[in-house]
Design a protein around this motif. Structure first.
Motif, PDB file in Angstrom:
ATOM      1  N   ASP A  79      29.133  47.203  34.914  1.00 24.25           N
ATOM      2  CA  ASP A  79      30.166  47.327  34.291  1.00 24.25           C
ATOM      3  C   ASP A  79      30.961  48.447  33.678  1.00 24.25           C
ATOM      4  OD1 ASP A  79      30.222  44.413  34.647  1.00 24.25           O
ATOM      5  OD2 ASP A  79      29.574  43.905  32.663  1.00 24.25           O
TER       6      ASP A  79
ATOM      7  N   SER B  93      34.400  45.106  36.711  1.00 24.70           N
ATOM      8  CA  SER B  93      33.157  44.464  36.692  1.00 24.70           C
ATOM      9  C   SER B  93      32.210  44.777  37.571  1.00 24.70           C
ATOM     10  CB  SER B  93      33.340  42.933  36.657  1.00 24.70           C
ATOM     11  OG  SER B  93      34.236  42.595  35.420  1.00 24.70           O
ATOM     12  N   ARG B  94      30.852  44.646  37.219  1.00 27.94           N
ATOM     13  CA  ARG B  94      29.859  44.728  38.257  1.00 27.94           C
ATOM     14  C   ARG B  94      30.094  43.870  39.301  1.00 27.94           C
ATOM     15  NH1 ARG B  94      23.277  43.582  37.236  1.00 27.94           N
ATOM     16  NH2 ARG B  94      22.753  43.799  39.300  1.00 27.94           N
ATOM     17  N   GLY B  95      29.861  44.398  40.672  1.00 26.72           N
ATOM     18  CA  GLY B  95      30.045  43.746  41.764  1.00 26.72           C
ATOM     19  C   GLY B  95      31.514  43.696  42.374  1.00 26.72           C
ATOM     20  N   GLN B  96      32.521  44.367  41.595  1.00 26.99           N
ATOM     21  CA  GLN B  96      33.978  44.457  41.866  1.00 26.99           C
ATOM     22  C   GLN B  96      33.906  45.741  42.942  1.00 26.99           C
ATOM     23  OE1 GLN B  96      36.473  44.295  38.557  1.00 26.99           O
ATOM     24  NE2 GLN B  96      38.227  44.924  39.646  1.00 26.99           N
ATOM     25  N   ARG B  97      34.620  45.210  44.022  1.00 30.17           N
ATOM     26  CA  ARG B  97      34.873  46.309  44.887  1.00 30.17           C
ATOM     27  C   ARG B  97      36.143  47.220  44.778  1.00 30.17           C
ATOM     28  NH1 ARG B  97      36.276  45.414  51.324  1.00 30.17           N
ATOM     29  NH2 ARG B  97      35.392  47.427  52.113  1.00 30.17           N
TER      30      ARG B  97
ATOM     31  N   ARG C 162      28.109  40.728  50.293  1.00 36.98           N
ATOM     32  CA  ARG C 162      26.806  39.954  49.538  1.00 36.98           C
ATOM     33  C   ARG C 162      25.653  41.193  49.417  1.00 36.98           C
ATOM     34  NH1 ARG C 162      25.725  34.752  48.258  1.00 36.98           N
ATOM     35  NH2 ARG C 162      27.824  34.533  48.402  1.00 36.98           N
TER      36      ARG C 162
ATOM     37  N   GLY D 233      25.845  43.315  46.796  1.00 37.78           N
ATOM     38  CA  GLY D 233      26.220  42.708  45.558  1.00 37.78           C
ATOM     39  C   GLY D 233      27.563  42.453  45.130  1.00 37.78           C
ATOM     40  N   ALA D 234      28.389  42.466  46.130  1.00 36.88           N
ATOM     41  CA  ALA D 234      29.964  42.239  45.655  1.00 36.88           C
ATOM     42  C   ALA D 234      30.364  40.888  45.568  1.00 36.88           C
ATOM     43  CB  ALA D 234      30.823  42.678  47.072  1.00 36.88           C
ATOM     44  N   SER D 235      31.241  40.610  44.508  1.00 35.25           N
ATOM     45  CA  SER D 235      31.798  39.553  44.193  1.00 35.25           C
ATOM     46  C   SER D 235      33.057  39.114  44.970  1.00 35.25           C
ATOM     47  CB  SER D 235      31.910  39.321  42.410  1.00 35.25           C
ATOM     48  OG  SER D 235      32.814  40.505  42.042  1.00 35.25           O
ATOM     49  N   THR D 236      33.242  39.781  45.944  1.00 37.91           N
ATOM     50  CA  THR D 236      34.602  39.527  46.517  1.00 37.91           C
ATOM     51  C   THR D 236      34.645  38.018  47.263  1.00 37.91           C
ATOM     52  OG1 THR D 236      34.785  41.747  47.008  1.00 37.91           O
ATOM     53  CG2 THR D 236      36.169  40.520  48.348  1.00 37.91           C
ATOM     54  N   ASP D 237      35.549  37.447  47.079  1.00 38.11           N
ATOM     55  CA  ASP D 237      35.769  36.026  47.481  1.00 38.11           C
ATOM     56  C   ASP D 237      36.148  36.058  49.226  1.00 38.11           C
ATOM     57  OD1 ASP D 237      35.009  34.571  45.403  1.00 38.11           O
ATOM     58  OD2 ASP D 237      37.119  34.719  44.894  1.00 38.11           O
TER      59      ASP D 237
END
Length: 426
Positions: A48, A159-163, A341, A344-348
């Motif tokens: 983060d 945020s962590r995982g945000q591209r 993934r 660790g990306a949170s991208t939908d």
């Protein structure tokens, strides 16, 4: 006489089940690095980012004009003397009652001022810049950017995982961050298979042997991988020999997170890749209920014990179909979310939008079909006339895909789900 019935075909796996199975096998990479914010576009944040300051740091003007006390301007035409001039990056003095301050966009508001009047709503007094007519009655807060209205100190802004995007890079820079922590690039070994493949530049078109084709998949797959932030090792065309294939796979597995191939994954194909992967690890051949892109392979190749910390996790293997459009579509729908993934990306996964079809499909397919289409000036979708899985021009001409369910026909004017290449290729 004994009659041998043909073996029943296994049911096709749905695309949704295939994607869920694929993502369920991913352990996100744990390694991360600090990179210059200038160079972090499309990288995935490993931590983060918490703001150590507020943005903007103080109330400032969002317009060129005059900072005033609103109580001093109760009617249009009030004349105020100009007590100071404030440019961006310069300190302001408290504003004396009955005066105004010449102020520019981004400049700090002087203490006591609560509004800004645009310069278009003012007029100099007789050409003397030390006094102005205020021709509009301001409201408190007018054209004022409040301190912290963009970012509050102590909040998580990225945020962590945000591209990271260009806007995200600008936001990180606004917090004073010259470097950002990002997940290490996935290391991908790219193979091509097939004796029919020829690299562009090696043989001129007029000298191509019968059945030979130029290796197009290698070019667009490498570009797609690089867009996803991968470190790509292009290992060329695998020699058509078992020992050479085994050696190439072993070397690739020890130094990469994923081995990606195209071609040689259809049921019944004679190819050294399949038995070699099975000998060195495991391989599942999936028949997915999608068109184009039915054959798909997922497996893993064990790493040598001396491969370092990564030896505990096998190297992923993905085999794409050989037809160019099949390879392209299965990459954007399956490999892209897999690689995100892995980082660790949170991208939908991109969601389709409903648009009118300006075409017809009168024959329903038994598989879920991804049609190459292009938006037109009327706000609808045109269909590329040749939807063959070998016609790569359809993906160049088109700007997206229609996700048409199995067994469904399309009439002109029907609302259909559209997936934009702008999102699938980002």
């Amino acid at each position: 006489m004994t009659v041998h019935q043909p073996a029943a075909r296994a049911p096709l796996m749905s695309l949704d089940d295939a994607l869920a199975s694929l993502l369920g096998r991913v352990v996100p990479l744990s390694a991360f690095e600090s990179v210059a914010t200038f160079d972090a576009d499309r990288r995935v944040l490993a931590q983060d980012l918490v703001s150590a300051l507020q943005v903007p740091p103080n109330d400032n003007s969002s317009m060129d004009g005059y900072a005033v006390r609103s109580v001093d301007v109760t009617a249009p035409g009030v004349v105020l003397s100009v007590s100071q001039r404030i440019a961006a990056g310069h300190a302001a003095e408290p504003l004396r009652p009955g005066t105004c301050a010449r102020i520019f966009t981004g400049a700090p508001m002087p203490e006591g001022a609560d509004a800004v009047v645009m310069q278009e709503d003012t007029q100099e007094v007789g050409g003397n810049i030390h006094g102005v007519h205020i021709n509009a009655v301001p409201q408190p807060g007018q054209w004022v950017r409040r301190a912290g209205e963009d970012v509050t100190r102590g909040t998580v802004v990225l945020s962590r995982g945000q591209r990271l995007t260009p806007a995200g890079l600008g936001l990180a820079a606004s917090l004073g961050l010259a470097h950002v922590p990002v997940v290490a690039r996935p290391r991908v070994a790219l193979f091509s298979t097939g004796d029919e493949l020829v690299m562009p530049g090696e043989v001129p078109p007029q000298d191509m042997k019968p059945g030979a084709i130029y290796n197009s998949n290698r070019f667009f797959l490498r570009a797609l991988l690089q867009r996803l932030g991968c470190e790509v090792s292009d290992l060329g065309i695998v020699p058509d020999r078992r020992e050479a294939t085994l050696a190439a796979l072993k070397t690739a597995a020890d130094h990469h997170d994923l081995i990606l191939t195209s071609g040689g994954v259809s049921v019944g194909e004679e190819d050294h890749i399949k038995p070699a992967v099975q000998q060195l690890g495991s391989l599942d051949l999936w028949q997915i209920g999608m068109k184009p892109g039915k054959p798909f392979a997922y497996g893993s190749v064990h790493r040598d014990a001396g491969a370092g910390a990564s030896a505990s996790q096998p190297c992923h293997f993905i085999g794409l179909p050989g037809n160019p459009v099949s390879s392209f579509v299965t990459f954007v729908l399956l490999v892209r979310p897999f690689l995100l993934r892995l980082q660790g990306a949170s991208t939908d996964i991109p969601k389709p939008v409903m648009l009118p079809a300006h075409f017809t499909v009168t024959r329903a397919d038994k598989r879920r079909e991804f049609l190459r289409v292009r938006r037109n000036a009327e706000g609808g979708l045109d269909l590329f006339p040749n939807q063959s899985s070998g016609v790569l021009t359809s993906a160049v001409w088109g700007d997206g895909l229609v996700d048409n369910p199995a067994g469904v026909t399309i009439a002109h004017g029907d609302s259909v789900p559209y997936l934009s290449f702008a999102e699938l290729l980002a």
